[in-house]
Design a protein around this motif. Structure first.
Motif, short mmCIF file in Angstrom:
data_model
loop_
_atom_site.label_atom_id
_atom_site.label_comp_id
_atom_site.label_asym_id
_atom_site.label_seq_id
_atom_site.Cartn_x
_atom_site.Cartn_y
_atom_site.Cartn_z
N PRO A 56 0.83 -1.22 0.00
CA PRO A 56 0.00 0.00 0.00
C PRO A 56 0.86 1.26 0.00
O PRO A 56 1.91 1.31 0.63
CB PRO A 56 -0.81 -0.11 1.29
CG PRO A 56 0.00 -0.99 2.19
CD PRO A 56 0.75 -1.93 1.29
N GLN A 57 0.39 2.28 -0.74
CA GLN A 57 1.13 3.54 -0.82
C GLN A 57 0.49 4.57 0.10
O GLN A 57 -0.73 4.67 0.18
CB GLN A 57 1.15 4.05 -2.26
CG GLN A 57 -0.21 4.26 -2.89
CD GLN A 57 -0.32 3.65 -4.29
OE1 GLN A 57 0.59 3.03 -4.78
NE2 GLN A 57 -1.47 3.85 -4.91
N LYS A 58 1.34 5.33 0.78
CA LYS A 58 0.82 6.42 1.62
C LYS A 58 0.81 7.73 0.85
O LYS A 58 0.02 8.62 1.11
CB LYS A 58 1.67 6.55 2.88
CG LYS A 58 1.07 7.54 3.87
CD LYS A 58 1.72 7.47 5.22
CE LYS A 58 0.99 8.40 6.19
NZ LYS A 58 1.61 8.39 7.52
N GLY A 59 1.70 7.86 -0.11
CA GLY A 59 1.77 9.05 -0.94
C GLY A 59 2.65 8.78 -2.14
O GLY A 59 3.33 7.75 -2.21
N PHE A 74 6.41 8.42 -17.69
CA PHE A 74 6.02 8.93 -16.37
C PHE A 74 6.75 8.09 -15.32
O PHE A 74 6.95 6.88 -15.52
CB PHE A 74 4.50 8.80 -16.17
CG PHE A 74 3.89 9.91 -15.36
CD1 PHE A 74 3.67 11.16 -15.93
CD2 PHE A 74 3.51 9.73 -14.03
CE1 PHE A 74 3.09 12.20 -15.20
CE2 PHE A 74 2.94 10.76 -13.30
CZ PHE A 74 2.72 12.00 -13.89
N ARG A 75 7.15 8.74 -14.21
CA ARG A 75 7.79 7.99 -13.13
C ARG A 75 7.27 8.47 -11.79
O ARG A 75 7.32 9.64 -11.47
CB ARG A 75 9.31 8.14 -13.17
CG ARG A 75 10.02 7.18 -12.18
CD ARG A 75 11.50 7.50 -12.04
NE ARG A 75 12.16 7.55 -13.33
CZ ARG A 75 13.36 8.10 -13.52
NH1 ARG A 75 14.02 8.65 -12.49
NH2 ARG A 75 13.91 8.12 -14.72
N PHE A 76 6.75 7.50 -11.05
CA PHE A 76 6.28 7.77 -9.68
C PHE A 76 7.36 7.38 -8.68
O PHE A 76 8.18 6.49 -8.93
CB PHE A 76 5.03 6.93 -9.37
CG PHE A 76 3.80 7.34 -10.11
CD1 PHE A 76 3.03 8.40 -9.69
CD2 PHE A 76 3.38 6.64 -11.24
CE1 PHE A 76 1.89 8.78 -10.37
CE2 PHE A 76 2.25 7.00 -11.93
CZ PHE A 76 1.50 8.07 -11.49
N TYR A 77 7.33 8.04 -7.53
CA TYR A 77 8.10 7.61 -6.37
C TYR A 77 7.09 7.31 -5.27
O TYR A 77 6.45 8.21 -4.72
CB TYR A 77 9.10 8.69 -5.94
CG TYR A 77 10.23 8.82 -6.92
CD1 TYR A 77 11.35 7.99 -6.84
CD2 TYR A 77 10.18 9.75 -7.94
CE1 TYR A 77 12.39 8.09 -7.75
CE2 TYR A 77 11.22 9.87 -8.86
CZ TYR A 77 12.32 9.03 -8.76
OH TYR A 77 13.33 9.12 -9.67
N LYS A 78 6.93 6.04 -5.00
CA LYS A 78 5.86 5.55 -4.13
C LYS A 78 6.38 5.40 -2.70
O LYS A 78 7.39 4.72 -2.48
CB LYS A 78 5.35 4.22 -4.69
CG LYS A 78 4.38 3.46 -3.81
CD LYS A 78 3.93 2.21 -4.57
CE LYS A 78 3.24 1.23 -3.65
NZ LYS A 78 2.76 0.06 -4.39
N LEU A 79 5.69 6.03 -1.76
CA LEU A 79 6.07 5.96 -0.35
C LEU A 79 5.35 4.78 0.30
O LEU A 79 4.12 4.75 0.36
CB LEU A 79 5.70 7.26 0.36
CG LEU A 79 5.93 7.33 1.88
CD1 LEU A 79 7.40 7.14 2.22
CD2 LEU A 79 5.39 8.62 2.45
N ILE A 80 6.14 3.79 0.76
CA ILE A 80 5.59 2.61 1.44
C ILE A 80 6.08 2.68 2.89
O ILE A 80 7.20 2.29 3.21
CB ILE A 80 6.05 1.30 0.77
CG1 ILE A 80 5.74 1.34 -0.73
CG2 ILE A 80 5.38 0.10 1.42
CD1 ILE A 80 6.39 0.23 -1.53
N THR A 81 5.24 3.20 3.77
CA THR A 81 5.69 3.46 5.15
C THR A 81 5.90 2.17 5.93
O THR A 81 6.72 2.12 6.84
CB THR A 81 4.67 4.35 5.89
OG1 THR A 81 3.38 3.81 5.71
CG2 THR A 81 4.70 5.75 5.36
N LEU A 82 5.15 1.11 5.61
CA LEU A 82 5.29 -0.15 6.36
C LEU A 82 6.70 -0.72 6.22
O LEU A 82 7.21 -1.37 7.13
CB LEU A 82 4.27 -1.18 5.86
CG LEU A 82 2.79 -0.83 6.11
CD1 LEU A 82 1.89 -1.86 5.48
CD2 LEU A 82 2.51 -0.74 7.61
N LYS A 83 7.33 -0.47 5.08
CA LYS A 83 8.68 -1.00 4.86
C LYS A 83 9.75 0.10 4.96
O LYS A 83 10.93 -0.19 4.76
CB LYS A 83 8.76 -1.64 3.46
CG LYS A 83 7.84 -2.84 3.28
CD LYS A 83 8.02 -3.42 1.87
CE LYS A 83 7.12 -4.62 1.66
NZ LYS A 83 7.26 -5.17 0.28
N GLY A 84 9.35 1.32 5.22
CA GLY A 84 10.30 2.43 5.23
C GLY A 84 10.99 2.57 3.89
O GLY A 84 12.21 2.71 3.80
#
Length: 409
Positions: free
Chosen positions: A247-250, A267-277
Motif C-alpha cells: 500500500p502507498q501512503k503518498g 512517467f515515473r512515480f516515487y511511491k512511499l511505502i511506510t510499512l517498509k520504510g
C-alpha cells in the motif's frame, strides 16, 4: 544511487512542527519550499552534491498565516512566486524576491484541501472542506466559478492541461470513490461522473498533458489506474491498471526532463511505502522496439526556464511555459540561483491587514515569553484601572461637595 540509507543520514529538519507539504522549485532544481504545523513556510537550498550534515537553517522563513500551513504550490510559469494555503482558510501569494506576501485570497470558508494551476498559471482551482470547488483569478482573488458538490464530495482537483477542463476525485453519496470531469467555465454540473470502487482511501490524480494520460493512485492501496483523456464523449477511456500488494501512503513524480527517453519512459512515480520504510520508483514505459527518439510520445514540454518575473505576473501579464525538447536528454542550462532578500520589516500587511499581528508562538520558549509578557501587561492594565477608579471616586466626591455647598452670593 539505490539501496538503504544510513539511519543517521542528514536531513532537512528546521521546522518546529510536523511538515505538511513540500514542493521542488520548477526553475531552480536545488530549491525546496516546505510548510508546517509551526505556521511557517520555509525555503531550503540543497547544496551541490546533497546534504553532508543536518540542515536546520532555511534561506528564507515566511510568516503570515495564523494557523498551520497545509499546502504549498509554485507558480508554473513565473519564477519566485509561491502560493501557500493555511488552516486559517487563506491562500497567501508570496513574492520571494522581497520575501513578503503580496496578495491574499480570502474566499474560502473552511480548510483548503487542494490547489491546482492551469497551464499558464492565470487560474487557480481549489477544493475545500466546505464541499465547494472553486476556480479563482489568483491576482484579484475573484471567484470566477463555484460548484457546491452535494453528490460528489471533492477531495482533490487537477487542471487537465490547456483543455479548459478540471478533474476532481472524491466520494459519492454512497461513500464510493468517484471521479468527475468539469468544464472550467461552467461548474453548474459535472460533464461526467464515474465511480471507481468502494475503498475508503483518497484518490490522488496526476495528469500528463504531453500524452493526455490521467493516473489515479489510491492512498492505502497499491494500485494505479490510467486513462486517456479525449476531447469528445466519453472523455475518459480506461486503459489499464498497475497492481501492487504494497500500500502507498503518498506519491511523488519525476519532472519530464528527468525521464529516460531511451527506454520510452513517459512517467515515473516515487511511491512511499511506510510499512517498509521504502520509496519505490515506478516507471510507466511505452513498449517500442525502435531505438530512435519517439517524437509522438515526447512532444515539446515545459522546461526549466521561467516565462515571467514576479513583477510581470503581478502586473497582469500571462504567458505560456517556455517549452524544451527531450531529444538530446536533459542538460542543465539554467543558470538561475536563488537570492534570499534581506528583510528588516517587522509587519506583514496585505489588503490592509497585518498578518503577523496575531501569529501564535512557534516554540515552547516563545510561548513562555509571550505568557510572561501578557502577565506583565495584565498587571499594568490592572494598576492603570485601579488608578482610574481612585480618580473617579475623587471626582465623584468633589462633585458631591460642590452640590452640597451653599451658593456664593
Amino acid at each position: 544511487q539505490t539501496g538503504r540509507i544510513e539511519p543517521n543520514y542528514p536531513k532537512v529538519c528546521g521546522h518546529q512542527g510536523n511538515v505538511l507539504d513540500i514542493k521542488w522549485n520548477p526553475f531552480i532544481e536545488n530549491i525546496i519550499a516546505s510548510c508546517s504545523e509551526d505556521t511557517s513556510v520555509r525555503i531550503w537550498e540543497i547544496p551541490e552534491g546533497g546534504l553532508k550534515r543536518n540542515m536546520t537553517e532555511a534561506v528564507l522563513e515566511l510568516y503570515g498565516h495564523s494557523r498551520r500551513v497545509g499546502l504549498v504550490e509554485w507558480h508554473p510559469t513565473t519564477i519566485n512566486i509561491l502560493f501557500s494555503a493555511g488552516y486559517d482558510y487563506k491562500v497567501l501569494i508570496w513574492n520571494l524576491d522581497i520575501g513578503e506576501p503580496v496578495k491574499m485570497i480570502d474566499c474560502h470558508t473552511d480548510v483548503i484541501l487542494c490547489m491546482s494551476f492551469n497551464t499558464d498559471g492565470s487560474l487557480l482551482a481549489t477544493s475545500c472542506k466546505d464541499k465547494k470547488l472553486r476556480v479563482v483569478e489568483p491576482r484579484s482573488g475573484r471567484v470566477l466559478q463555484e460548484a457546491s458538490c452535494k453528490n460528489h464530495r471533492v477531495n482533490r482537483v487537477v487542471f487537465l492541461g490547456s483543455t479548459k477542463r478540471l478533474l476532481t476525485t472524491g466520494v459519492s453519496r454512497w461513500n464510493t470513490r468517484q471521479i468527475a470531469l468539469w468544464d472550467q467555465e461552467d461548474l453548474s454540473m459535472p460533464l461526467i461522473e464515474e465511480e471507481i470502487d468502494g475503498l475508503s482511501g483518497l484518490l490522488f490524480p496526476f495528469y500528463d498533458a504531453d500524452t493526455h494520460m490521467l493516473y489515479l493512485a489510491g492512498k492505502g492501496d497499491g494500485n494505479i489506474r490510467y486513462y486517456e483523456i479525449g476531447s469528445e464523449k466519453p472523455y475518459l477511456s480506461y486503459l489499464m491498471e498497475f497492481r501492487s500488494p504494497a500500500p502507498q501512503k503518498g506519491l511523488g513524480v519525476m519532472p519530464k526532463h528527468g525521464l529516460d527517453v531511451s527506454a520510452c519512459e513517459v512517467f515515473r512515480f516515487y511511491k512511499l511505502i511506510t510499512l517498509k520504510g521504502l520509496i519505490e520508483p515506478i516507471s510507466m514505459i511505452v513498449p517500442r522496439r525502435s531505438e530512435t527518439y519517439q517524437e509522438d510520445i515526447y512532444p515539446m514540454t515545459p522546461g526549466t526556464e521561467p516565462a515571467l518575473t514576479p513583477d510581470e505576473w503581478l502586473s497582469g501579464v500571462n504567458r505560456d511555459p517556455i517549452l524544451m525538447s527531450l531529444k538530446e536528454g536533459y542538460k542543465r542550462t539554467s543558470k538561475i540561483v536563488f537570492k534570499a532578500p534581506v528583510r528588516e520589516k517587522k509587519s506583514v500587511v496585505v489588503n490592509g491587514i497585518d498578518l503577523l499581528e496575531n501569529v501564535p508562538p512557534r516554540t515552547e520558549n516563545e510561548l513562555l515569553r509571550m505568557f510572561f509578557r501578557q502577565q506583565d501587561e495584565i498587571r499594568r492594565l490592572k494598576d492603570e484601572l485601579s488608578q482610574k477608579d481612585i480618580r473617579i471616586r475623587q471626582l465623584q466626591l468633589e462633585l458631591k461637595n460642590l452640590r452640597n455647598s451653599p451658593k456664593n452670593n
